[in-house]
Design a protein around this motif. Sequence first.
Motif, mmCIF file in Angstrom:
data_model
loop_
_atom_site.group_PDB
_atom_site.id
_atom_site.type_symbol
_atom_site.label_atom_id
_atom_site.label_comp_id
_atom_site.label_asym_id
_atom_site.label_seq_id
_atom_site.Cartn_x
_atom_site.Cartn_y
_atom_site.Cartn_z
ATOM 1 N N THR A 1 0.854 -1.181 0.000
ATOM 2 C CA THR A 1 0.000 0.000 0.000
ATOM 3 C C THR A 1 0.890 1.231 0.000
ATOM 4 O OG1 THR A 1 -1.597 -1.228 1.316
ATOM 5 C CG2 THR A 1 -1.875 1.149 1.211
ATOM 6 N N LEU A 2 0.657 2.120 -0.953
ATOM 7 C CA LEU A 2 1.536 3.272 -1.146
ATOM 8 C C LEU A 2 0.921 4.553 -0.615
ATOM 9 C CD1 LEU A 2 2.487 2.579 -4.865
ATOM 10 C CD2 LEU A 2 3.764 1.905 -2.848
ATOM 11 N N GLU A 3 1.773 5.415 -0.083
ATOM 12 C CA GLU A 3 1.354 6.767 0.253
ATOM 13 C C GLU A 3 1.329 7.559 -1.059
ATOM 14 O OE1 GLU A 3 0.732 8.068 3.373
ATOM 15 O OE2 GLU A 3 1.037 6.099 4.268
ATOM 16 N N ILE A 4 0.337 8.396 -1.245
ATOM 17 C CA ILE A 4 0.259 9.230 -2.444
ATOM 18 C C ILE A 4 1.273 10.363 -2.306
ATOM 19 C CG2 ILE A 4 -1.214 10.803 -3.744
ATOM 20 C CD1 ILE A 4 -3.567 9.060 -2.947
ATOM 21 N N ASN A 5 2.005 10.641 -3.394
ATOM 22 C CA ASN A 5 3.001 11.704 -3.363
ATOM 23 C C ASN A 5 2.996 12.427 -4.704
ATOM 24 O OD1 ASN A 5 4.994 13.342 -2.391
ATOM 25 N ND2 ASN A 5 6.621 11.838 -2.522
ATOM 26 N N ASP A 6 3.410 13.702 -4.704
ATOM 27 C CA ASP A 6 3.421 14.472 -5.944
ATOM 28 C C ASP A 6 4.614 14.102 -6.805
ATOM 29 O OD1 ASP A 6 5.161 15.633 -4.112
ATOM 30 O OD2 ASP A 6 4.960 17.620 -4.990
ATOM 31 N N ILE A 7 4.522 14.498 -8.070
ATOM 32 C CA ILE A 7 5.581 14.233 -9.040
ATOM 33 C C ILE A 7 5.984 15.564 -9.645
ATOM 34 C CG2 ILE A 7 3.967 13.764 -10.930
ATOM 35 C CD1 ILE A 7 5.979 11.521 -11.775
ATOM 36 N N ASP A 8 7.288 15.792 -9.810
ATOM 37 C CA ASP A 8 7.718 17.076 -10.346
ATOM 38 C C ASP A 8 7.692 17.056 -11.870
ATOM 39 O OD1 ASP A 8 10.066 15.790 -11.168
ATOM 40 O OD2 ASP A 8 11.300 16.672 -9.609
ATOM 41 N N ASP A 9 8.037 18.185 -12.481
ATOM 42 C CA ASP A 9 7.960 18.299 -13.937
ATOM 43 C C ASP A 9 9.008 17.471 -14.665
ATOM 44 O OD1 ASP A 9 9.929 19.941 -12.966
ATOM 45 O OD2 ASP A 9 9.594 21.537 -14.411
ATOM 46 N N LEU A 10 9.982 16.930 -13.936
ATOM 47 C CA LEU A 10 10.983 16.047 -14.540
ATOM 48 C C LEU A 10 10.604 14.574 -14.403
ATOM 49 C CD1 LEU A 10 14.218 17.835 -13.307
ATOM 50 C CD2 LEU A 10 13.126 18.012 -15.541
ATOM 51 N N GLY A 11 9.517 14.296 -13.689
ATOM 52 C CA GLY A 11 9.054 12.919 -13.520
ATOM 53 C C GLY A 11 9.597 12.223 -12.296
ATOM 54 N N ASN A 12 10.168 12.966 -11.361
ATOM 55 C CA ASN A 12 10.755 12.365 -10.163
ATOM 56 C C ASN A 12 9.770 12.370 -9.000
ATOM 57 O OD1 ASN A 12 13.348 12.103 -11.416
ATOM 58 N ND2 ASN A 12 13.615 14.286 -11.085
ATOM 59 N N SER A 13 9.766 11.273 -8.263
ATOM 60 C CA SER A 13 8.943 11.182 -7.063
ATOM 61 C C SER A 13 9.510 10.091 -6.170
ATOM 62 C CB SER A 13 7.496 10.857 -7.424
ATOM 63 O OG SER A 13 6.684 10.847 -6.276
ATOM 64 N N ILE A 14 9.312 10.227 -4.880
ATOM 65 C CA ILE A 14 9.676 9.187 -3.912
ATOM 66 C C ILE A 14 8.425 8.885 -3.108
ATOM 67 C CG2 ILE A 14 11.097 8.570 -1.930
ATOM 68 C CD1 ILE A 14 13.244 10.447 -3.015
ATOM 69 N N ILE A 15 8.063 7.622 -3.060
ATOM 70 C CA ILE A 15 6.843 7.210 -2.378
ATOM 71 C C ILE A 15 7.188 6.233 -1.274
ATOM 72 C CG2 ILE A 15 4.640 6.037 -2.638
ATOM 73 C CD1 ILE A 15 4.505 7.054 -5.437
ATOM 74 N N GLN A 16 6.608 6.449 -0.123
ATOM 75 C CA GLN A 16 6.781 5.551 1.011
ATOM 76 C C GLN A 16 5.692 4.483 0.951
ATOM 77 O OE1 GLN A 16 9.253 5.812 3.452
ATOM 78 N NE2 GLN A 16 8.515 3.838 4.127
ATOM 79 N N GLY A 17 6.089 3.241 1.127
ATOM 80 C CA GLY A 17 5.143 2.143 1.202
ATOM 81 C C GLY A 17 4.874 1.783 2.649
#
Length: 121
Positions: free
Chosen positions: A90-106
């Motif tokens: 189950t993932l926490e929802i997180n934003d994504i920047d204009d370069l396509g990078n994101s880090i999501i905590q499970g």
Amino acid sequence: MLRLLIFLGLLIPTLGYSQQTKEKKPLPEKKNAHLPYACIFEDGAYPATVIQRNSITKDSTVFERIAVEIEGCFVIGIRFPKGSKFHQDTLEINDIDDLGNSIIQGKNGNYYVIQAKYEPF
């Protein structure tokens, strides 16, 4: 000449009054105004490289070209391959920047480093 001065004397206040009575239209809200940067991703699935890292065991797994679901410039899901042990995380929802990078905590002690590509999947 007198007629011209009278005409201008009546016309100028009328112009000023007509400018004051016009209501200003509100500016339309930008699509991604909640973000401090511009987001180019529209809602949908995009191919991405996802690196899964376990914060406890320090193990990592790299997934190449798997789909990430983006909605409102937030990563809301990762489509892991069938049979993957991370499929049920189950993932926490997180934003994504204009370069396509994101880090999501499970929820299972994992976190996911995402590099999405802005191209059709």
